[in-house]
Design a protein around this motif. Sequence first.
Motif, PDB file in Angstrom:
ATOM      1  N   GLU A 151     -23.398 -83.863  45.164  1.00 11.90           N
ATOM      2  CA  GLU A 151     -23.218 -83.486  43.758  1.00 11.90           C
ATOM      3  C   GLU A 151     -21.910 -82.719  43.648  1.00 11.90           C
ATOM      4  OE1 GLU A 151     -25.398 -80.977  40.135  1.00 11.90           O
ATOM      5  OE2 GLU A 151     -26.474 -81.387  42.015  1.00 11.90           O
ATOM      6  N   ILE A 152     -20.938 -83.311  42.941  1.00 16.58           N
ATOM      7  CA  ILE A 152     -19.586 -82.772  42.889  1.00 16.58           C
ATOM      8  C   ILE A 152     -19.362 -82.052  41.565  1.00 16.58           C
ATOM      9  CG2 ILE A 152     -17.124 -83.359  42.886  1.00 16.58           C
ATOM     10  CD1 ILE A 152     -17.825 -85.785  44.619  1.00 16.58           C
ATOM     11  N   ASN A 153     -18.811 -80.836  41.652  1.00 13.98           N
ATOM     12  CA  ASN A 153     -18.442 -80.055  40.476  1.00 13.98           C
ATOM     13  C   ASN A 153     -16.909 -79.959  40.449  1.00 13.98           C
ATOM     14  OD1 ASN A 153     -17.835 -78.009  38.583  1.00 13.98           O
ATOM     15  ND2 ASN A 153     -19.831 -77.053  38.893  1.00 13.98           N
ATOM     16  N   THR A 154     -16.270 -80.708  39.560  1.00 16.17           N
ATOM     17  CA  THR A 154     -14.810 -80.732  39.530  1.00 16.17           C
ATOM     18  C   THR A 154     -14.220 -79.496  38.855  1.00 16.17           C
ATOM     19  OG1 THR A 154     -14.850 -82.023  37.462  1.00 16.17           O
ATOM     20  CG2 THR A 154     -14.709 -83.244  39.532  1.00 16.17           C
ATOM     21  N   LYS A 155     -15.052 -78.716  38.160  1.00 21.06           N
ATOM     22  CA  LYS A 155     -14.541 -77.500  37.525  1.00 21.06           C
ATOM     23  C   LYS A 155     -14.330 -76.391  38.543  1.00 21.06           C
ATOM     24  CE  LYS A 155     -16.694 -78.500  33.052  1.00 21.06           C
ATOM     25  NZ  LYS A 155     -17.652 -78.032  32.009  1.00 21.06           N
ATOM     26  N   THR A 156     -15.191 -76.371  39.566  1.00 16.35           N
ATOM     27  CA  THR A 156     -15.086 -75.338  40.598  1.00 16.35           C
ATOM     28  C   THR A 156     -14.539 -75.878  41.912  1.00 16.35           C
ATOM     29  OG1 THR A 156     -17.360 -75.736  41.356  1.00 16.35           O
ATOM     30  CG2 THR A 156     -17.041 -74.104  39.593  1.00 16.35           C
ATOM     31  N   ASN A 157     -14.396 -77.215  42.004  1.00 19.86           N
ATOM     32  CA  ASN A 157     -13.997 -77.873  43.253  1.00 19.86           C
ATOM     33  C   ASN A 157     -14.944 -77.509  44.398  1.00 19.86           C
ATOM     34  OD1 ASN A 157     -11.933 -79.403  42.248  1.00 19.86           O
ATOM     35  ND2 ASN A 157     -10.286 -78.108  43.007  1.00 19.86           N
ATOM     36  N   GLN A 158     -16.235 -77.525  44.071  1.00 19.79           N
ATOM     37  CA  GLN A 158     -17.282 -77.302  45.050  1.00 19.79           C
ATOM     38  C   GLN A 158     -18.254 -78.484  45.026  1.00 19.79           C
ATOM     39  OE1 GLN A 158     -17.421 -74.411  47.042  1.00 19.79           O
ATOM     40  NE2 GLN A 158     -15.445 -73.901  46.110  1.00 19.79           N
ATOM     41  N   PHE A 159     -19.028 -78.638  46.102  1.00 19.88           N
ATOM     42  CA  PHE A 159     -20.059 -79.671  46.105  1.00 19.88           C
ATOM     43  C   PHE A 159     -21.274 -79.162  46.873  1.00 19.88           C
ATOM     44  CE2 PHE A 159     -17.908 -80.433  50.086  1.00 19.88           C
ATOM     45  CZ  PHE A 159     -18.912 -80.828  50.961  1.00 19.88           C
ATOM     46  N   LEU A 204     -13.918 -78.878  47.770  1.00 15.63           N
ATOM     47  CA  LEU A 204     -13.057 -80.050  47.618  1.00 15.63           C
ATOM     48  C   LEU A 204     -11.603 -79.624  47.722  1.00 15.63           C
ATOM     49  CD1 LEU A 204     -14.478 -82.018  44.547  1.00 15.63           C
ATOM     50  CD2 LEU A 204     -14.951 -82.418  46.961  1.00 15.63           C
ATOM     51  N   PHE A 205     -10.820 -80.451  48.399  1.00 16.89           N
ATOM     52  CA  PHE A 205      -9.360 -80.317  48.345  1.00 16.89           C
ATOM     53  C   PHE A 205      -8.852 -81.560  47.653  1.00 16.89           C
ATOM     54  CE2 PHE A 205      -5.080 -81.146  49.820  1.00 16.89           C
ATOM     55  CZ  PHE A 205      -4.462 -79.932  49.639  1.00 16.89           C
ATOM     56  N   PHE A 206      -8.233 -81.368  46.468  1.00 20.80           N
ATOM     57  CA  PHE A 206      -7.806 -82.514  45.660  1.00 20.80           C
ATOM     58  C   PHE A 206      -6.334 -82.402  45.304  1.00 20.80           C
ATOM     59  CE2 PHE A 206      -6.907 -84.738  41.731  1.00 20.80           C
ATOM     60  CZ  PHE A 206      -7.549 -85.950  41.907  1.00 20.80           C
ATOM     61  N   GLU A 207      -5.623 -83.494  45.513  1.00 21.77           N
ATOM     62  CA  GLU A 207      -4.287 -83.698  44.975  1.00 21.77           C
ATOM     63  C   GLU A 207      -4.237 -85.122  44.449  1.00 21.77           C
ATOM     64  OE1 GLU A 207      -1.182 -82.867  47.738  1.00 21.77           O
ATOM     65  OE2 GLU A 207      -1.609 -80.715  47.830  1.00 21.77           O
ATOM     66  N   LYS A 208      -3.166 -85.456  43.752  1.00 20.25           N
ATOM     67  CA  LYS A 208      -3.025 -86.811  43.252  1.00 20.25           C
ATOM     68  C   LYS A 208      -3.081 -87.795  44.415  1.00 20.25           C
ATOM     69  CE  LYS A 208      -1.908 -90.049  40.290  1.00 20.25           C
ATOM     70  NZ  LYS A 208      -2.873 -90.534  39.289  1.00 20.25           N
ATOM     71  N   GLY A 209      -4.114 -88.672  44.407  1.00 23.46           N
ATOM     72  CA  GLY A 209      -4.263 -89.672  45.455  1.00 23.46           C
ATOM     73  C   GLY A 209      -4.863 -89.157  46.743  1.00 23.46           C
ATOM     74  N   LEU A 210      -5.353 -87.922  46.761  1.00 21.63           N
ATOM     75  CA  LEU A 210      -5.880 -87.328  47.990  1.00 21.63           C
ATOM     76  C   LEU A 210      -7.164 -86.564  47.692  1.00 21.63           C
ATOM     77  CD1 LEU A 210      -5.511 -86.564  51.003  1.00 21.63           C
ATOM     78  CD2 LEU A 210      -4.175 -84.590  50.226  1.00 21.63           C
ATOM     79  N   LEU A 211      -8.183 -86.779  48.536  1.00 19.95           N
ATOM     80  CA  LEU A 211      -9.453 -86.070  48.385  1.00 19.95           C
ATOM     81  C   LEU A 211      -9.997 -85.740  49.766  1.00 19.95           C
ATOM     82  CD1 LEU A 211     -11.855 -85.093  46.604  1.00 19.95           C
ATOM     83  CD2 LEU A 211     -12.845 -87.386  46.905  1.00 19.95           C
TER      84      LEU A 211
END
Length: 252
Positions: free
Chosen positions: A170-178, A191-198
Amino acid sequence: MTIACNKVKSSDHTTKENVSKSPAVENKENNTDLTEGIYFTANGTEPFWKLKITDERITLITPEQTFVTPHTEPIKAADANVKSYKIHTESTELNIQIKHVECLNQASDKQSNYTVDIELKKGLDKDLTILKGCGDYITDYRLHDIWILEELNGKTIDRSDFKNEFPRIEINTKTNQFIGFTGCNQMNGSLFFEKGLLRFSQIMTTKMMCESGSKETEFLKALQSTTTYTIADNRLVLSNSDGSPLVFKKID
């Protein structure tokens, strides 16, 4: 059992930079379509400025002008998480450097994950305007959901792989936690997110004993090695350098 990814290292070293040329459109007012599809934002003070990057355009807003240019692919450093955008036109020179270095906005005390340096040269000006500030990538909102595992390393799973429930995240993109379930233990992480990277990092689990034959360890190893993703037809596909994907189905 605890599983965690190494943090991405930061450095101020960059590779030799090339210059891409594209026509600039200047002195345009903000309109609503510039706010759609934004994947990186930054701002700074003294003077106040704001930067927005989408797949189509780069927008820099200063007290005097708004500069809008077509998007150009960033130049990536070979030995550090540093990206540089170089835009030169007849009337504008815009150099943007984004470094994965924590940054504190002095005006708002907001902590960001990236330091941004901008060099701006307008018209016949002889000197560059230097802008410094902080920024962050905006995590893909489509990831914000509950996903249940269907395929592990390219193979459809069944009850012989996970005797109780199938793994889910269950992914929460507002907090970048799962949070989630490994098929045996509860888990959580960042989560570590950049354009094209997860990436799924700092993964921690409970310590329940798993039944023999459980593929929990294989699942966690695959999740931890994720680097890219795609979303289509209610499916989330997590890929890694080995080419063995994890496929999840969206839970309605």
